[in-house]
Write a protein that holds these residues in place. Sequence first.
Motif, PDB file in Angstrom:
ATOM      1  N   SER A  21       0.870  -0.990   0.187  1.00 43.04           N
ATOM      2  CA  SER A  21       0.123  -0.014   0.015  1.00 43.04           C
ATOM      3  C   SER A  21       0.939   1.101  -0.071  1.00 43.04           C
ATOM      4  O   SER A  21       2.175   0.968   0.314  1.00 43.04           O
ATOM      5  N   LYS A  22       0.056   2.383  -0.306  1.00 41.75           N
ATOM      6  CA  LYS A  22       0.871   3.834  -0.229  1.00 41.75           C
ATOM      7  C   LYS A  22       1.413   4.042   1.178  1.00 41.75           C
ATOM      8  O   LYS A  22       2.782   4.314   1.087  1.00 41.75           O
ATOM      9  N   LYS A  23       0.859   3.611   2.075  1.00 42.71           N
ATOM     10  CA  LYS A  23       1.234   3.911   3.472  1.00 42.71           C
ATOM     11  C   LYS A  23       2.262   2.927   3.910  1.00 42.71           C
ATOM     12  O   LYS A  23       3.409   3.324   4.539  1.00 42.71           O
ATOM     13  N   ASP A  24       2.484   1.682   3.216  1.00 42.24           N
ATOM     14  CA  ASP A  24       3.501   0.804   3.460  1.00 42.24           C
ATOM     15  C   ASP A  24       4.834   1.272   2.626  1.00 42.24           C
ATOM     16  O   ASP A  24       5.923   1.394   3.323  1.00 42.24           O
ATOM     17  N   ARG A  25       4.726   1.754   1.568  1.00 42.32           N
ATOM     18  CA  ARG A  25       5.847   2.205   0.937  1.00 42.32           C
ATOM     19  C   ARG A  25       6.236   3.557   1.471  1.00 42.32           C
ATOM     20  O   ARG A  25       7.506   3.681   1.531  1.00 42.32           O
TER      21      ARG A  25
END
Length: 279
Positions: A21-25
């Motif tokens: 996810s964008k948050k993970d990246r």
Amino acid sequence: MHSYAQTNVQLFNQLQSERYSKKDRELVRRTYEFARLLFTGLFLPSGKGFIDHLVGTASILASLHSPAVVVAAGLIHAAYLHGDFGDARKGVSEAKRKKVRDAVGESVEDYVHRYDRLLWTEQAIRQVYDHLAHLGPVDREVLLIRVANELEHQLDLGSLYCNKSETEQERHQRYIKSYGPILVSMAERLSVFPLAVEIAMTSKDVASARIPVVPWIKSKHRSAYLVTPTSYRRRLWFTFCTKACDGFQFCLEASSKVRRRISLVQYLFRRAFRCGGKV
């Protein structure tokens, strides 16, 4: 053999393709920015950039679809062992832990701290293996980071490029023949079977490789070491603290006769300082 990332861009592309996810990246990106500060100018004995090794470890974890916090922890797993926090002290401290928490969050820091506490001597490895079934979920993931780290060190035959003789090379290969199966078994018991296959293949490659023993990198170091630019100048207080620690250690190891001489020099120095240079 799997091709793992060695640069931040390759790692970010991998995370994108693995559908993190964008948050993970963003967490991994922020962790990489912090890693750049901690490991600037650090190299492995083979001459490989230390941050390349860290990225490779994180890439292995990402290929296994590990949670983002585990991937991020893999990216700074050696923070308390080799990270430069701007002081002369080695090892973990509460001040350092706070810096890591502020930079990447409590969850990632907890993994890194547990990693630092995980002993990895021959005896400790046997104990971890024997008690693996009793490890909790977090400690199992910490062990996974450790296994990924060990694989990354062997993947490009880097462990052979720092050998200074054929005898050293052969000794390391014999070690891998006995050590590799333990890592394979650990990976299997952690239920990461693709990693077990990769370790088995890599161990076989290392054990059978023939690398010419030449001075690829002119280094006498056996662990990670710092290479600084010519224009770099250490802060005076940092140099003083480092030299003082080295001197204290020398005194502890010195004979009583040498310690008496050191004490005399210190006395004369203090006297000269108090007298304005007149003894």
